[in-house]
Design a protein around this motif. Structure first.
Motif, PDB file in Angstrom:
ATOM      1  N   LEU A  27       0.844  -1.188   0.000  1.00  0.00           N
ATOM      2  CA  LEU A  27       0.000   0.000   0.000  1.00  0.00           C
ATOM      3  C   LEU A  27       0.884   1.244   0.000  1.00  0.00           C
ATOM      4  N   PRO A  28       0.313   2.414  -0.311  1.00  0.00           N
ATOM      5  CA  PRO A  28       1.082   3.653  -0.208  1.00  0.00           C
ATOM      6  C   PRO A  28       1.632   3.841   1.201  1.00  0.00           C
ATOM      7  N   ALA A  29       2.654   4.662   1.302  1.00  0.00           N
ATOM      8  CA  ALA A  29       3.343   4.851   2.588  1.00  0.00           C
ATOM      9  C   ALA A  29       2.411   5.364   3.675  1.00  0.00           C
ATOM     10  N   ASP A  30       1.408   6.143   3.305  1.00  0.00           N
ATOM     11  CA  ASP A  30       0.507   6.729   4.295  1.00  0.00           C
ATOM     12  C   ASP A  30      -0.768   5.917   4.480  1.00  0.00           C
ATOM     13  N   ALA A  31      -0.688   4.605   4.259  1.00  0.00           N
ATOM     14  CA  ALA A  31      -1.825   3.701   4.471  1.00  0.00           C
ATOM     15  C   ALA A  31      -1.348   2.444   5.171  1.00  0.00           C
ATOM     16  N   THR A  32      -2.123   1.986   6.138  1.00  0.00           N
ATOM     17  CA  THR A  32      -1.746   0.822   6.944  1.00  0.00           C
ATOM     18  C   THR A  32      -2.940  -0.107   7.110  1.00  0.00           C
ATOM     19  N   ILE A  33      -2.712  -1.404   6.956  1.00  0.00           N
ATOM     20  CA  ILE A  33      -3.777  -2.386   7.172  1.00  0.00           C
ATOM     21  C   ILE A  33      -3.918  -2.650   8.669  1.00  0.00           C
ATOM     22  N   LEU A  34      -5.136  -2.505   9.171  1.00  0.00           N
ATOM     23  CA  LEU A  34      -5.409  -2.738  10.586  1.00  0.00           C
ATOM     24  C   LEU A  34      -6.007  -4.115  10.843  1.00  0.00           C
ATOM     25  N   ALA A  35      -6.809  -4.609   9.902  1.00  0.00           N
ATOM     26  CA  ALA A  35      -7.475  -5.900  10.114  1.00  0.00           C
ATOM     27  C   ALA A  35      -7.846  -6.497   8.761  1.00  0.00           C
ATOM     28  N   PHE A  36      -8.090  -7.809   8.776  1.00  0.00           N
ATOM     29  CA  PHE A  36      -8.406  -8.545   7.553  1.00  0.00           C
ATOM     30  C   PHE A  36      -9.442  -9.615   7.885  1.00  0.00           C
ATOM     31  N   VAL A  71      -8.446  -0.398   6.653  1.00  0.00           N
ATOM     32  CA  VAL A  71      -7.227   0.356   6.370  1.00  0.00           C
ATOM     33  C   VAL A  71      -7.308   1.727   7.016  1.00  0.00           C
ATOM     34  N   LEU A  72      -6.215   2.137   7.645  1.00  0.00           N
ATOM     35  CA  LEU A  72      -6.042   3.508   8.118  1.00  0.00           C
ATOM     36  C   LEU A  72      -5.260   4.247   7.040  1.00  0.00           C
ATOM     37  N   ALA A  73      -5.843   5.327   6.485  1.00  0.00           N
ATOM     38  CA  ALA A  73      -5.195   5.994   5.361  1.00  0.00           C
ATOM     39  C   ALA A  73      -5.342   7.499   5.452  1.00  0.00           C
ATOM     40  N   ASP A  74      -4.318   8.173   4.968  1.00  0.00           N
ATOM     41  CA  ASP A  74      -4.395   9.614   4.779  1.00  0.00           C
ATOM     42  C   ASP A  74      -5.315   9.892   3.593  1.00  0.00           C
ATOM     43  N   PHE A  75      -6.095  10.974   3.672  1.00  0.00           N
ATOM     44  CA  PHE A  75      -7.013  11.296   2.583  1.00  0.00           C
ATOM     45  C   PHE A  75      -6.287  11.414   1.247  1.00  0.00           C
ATOM     46  N   ASP A  76      -5.029  11.841   1.269  1.00  0.00           N
ATOM     47  CA  ASP A  76      -4.284  12.044   0.032  1.00  0.00           C
ATOM     48  C   ASP A  76      -4.043  10.749  -0.735  1.00  0.00           C
ATOM     49  N   VAL A  77      -4.075   9.607  -0.057  1.00  0.00           N
ATOM     50  CA  VAL A  77      -3.782   8.341  -0.739  1.00  0.00           C
ATOM     51  C   VAL A  77      -5.013   7.444  -0.843  1.00  0.00           C
ATOM     52  N   LEU A  78      -6.172   7.924  -0.405  1.00  0.00           N
ATOM     53  CA  LEU A  78      -7.369   7.079  -0.460  1.00  0.00           C
ATOM     54  C   LEU A  78      -7.713   6.675  -1.880  1.00  0.00           C
ATOM     55  N   SER A  79      -7.511   7.573  -2.835  1.00  0.00           N
ATOM     56  CA  SER A  79      -7.799   7.235  -4.221  1.00  0.00           C
ATOM     57  C   SER A  79      -6.967   6.048  -4.680  1.00  0.00           C
ATOM     58  N   GLU A  80      -5.678   6.062  -4.361  1.00  0.00           N
ATOM     59  CA  GLU A  80      -4.793   4.960  -4.757  1.00  0.00           C
ATOM     60  C   GLU A  80      -5.173   3.668  -4.045  1.00  0.00           C
ATOM     61  N   VAL A  81      -5.549   3.766  -2.769  1.00  0.00           N
ATOM     62  CA  VAL A  81      -5.960   2.583  -2.012  1.00  0.00           C
ATOM     63  C   VAL A  81      -7.215   1.979  -2.627  1.00  0.00           C
TER      64      VAL A  81
END
Length: 235
Positions: free
Chosen positions: A168-177, A201-211
């Motif tokens: 995932l992008p650097a500003d996105a983290t997987i919390l659960a699956f 996923v915990l994500a910055d708004f700037d990378v939500l599109s990519e996620v």
């Protein structure tokens, strides 16, 4: 997306604000003068009229709307509006009070896309019901961060990857699956991603599109339209 919401009271106005903050177009239908003034003071377009009348729905743009949210406290108005909206091909979300018996709930639930109990939902919950689909906001953590739950589709580029292969992008983290129809849990690197699997996923708004593009398979244009405005404000 274009939304028509019937009822500019507490439930309808809060849902409208959340949707507008994400860049969606929202038009309200309301009968009460004071409620209309409050909504217009917040710069919402409001059609004055009865949301159970087709003419009012047409004035609000139902012919070009994607979703109708019937969020008044009047069950009959809500149901009638949803039935009209179905003929225009809209997704229909209907408010119902918890006081109604189970058999009454089942009767209406079979006719609309989703029934909501506003007493159980916050603004984010109401927004999720209106949006539907494979992306669900869970919580706002900070002005630039959001927790989202995404469901893997057959269009997702990562379909068939293992969790260890997922980047995932650097500003996105997987919390659960969670595998389809199974509880969410902490993911292991060997878990494979398949259609219907869910990732929180915990994500910055700037990378939500990519996620969105990676995990759901939205086109860049669609993902940008859905997520681009999220970089500018809180849901």
């Amino acid at each position: 997306m274009r939304f028509v919401i019937i009822g500019a009271g507490r439930v309808g106005l809060r849902a409208a604000r959340v949707l507008r903050d994400e860049g969606h177009e929202v038009t309200l239908i309301e009968r009460d003068d004071a409620t209309i003034r409050r909504a217009r003071n917040q710069e919402f377009p409001v059609v004055e009229g009865d949301g159970a009348r087709e003419s009012a729905l047409e004035d609000a743009g139902i012919t070009n709307a994607d979703v109708l949210g019937a969020l008044t406290g009047d069950l009959n108005v809500n149901f009638t509006a949803c039935m009209i909206a179905k003929h225009y091909g809209c997704r229909t979300v209907m408010r119902i009070d918890e006081a109604y018996r189970e058999e009454i709930y089942r009767k209406y639930a079979e006719e609309v896309d989703e029934v909501i109990y506003p007493e159980r939902l916050g603004a984010i919950g109401a927004k999720n019901a209106l949006l539907g689909g494979t992306i669900r906001a869970v919580a706002d953590v900070a002005p630039n961060l959001q927790v989202v739950e995404l469901t893997v589709t057959d269009r997702a580029p990562v379909n068939g990857y293992t969790m260890g292969e997922l980047e995932l992008p650097a500003d996105a983290t997987i919390l659960a699956f969670g595998k389809q129809d199974r509880p969410l849990e902490i993911p292991s690197e060997d878990e494979s991603l398949e259609i219907g699997d869910r990732l929180v996923v915990l994500a910055d708004f700037d990378v939500l599109s990519e996620v969105r593009q990676l995990l759901v398979g939205e086109t860049p244009e669609r993902a940008a339209a859905n997520a681009g405005s999220e970089a500018g404000g809180v849901h």
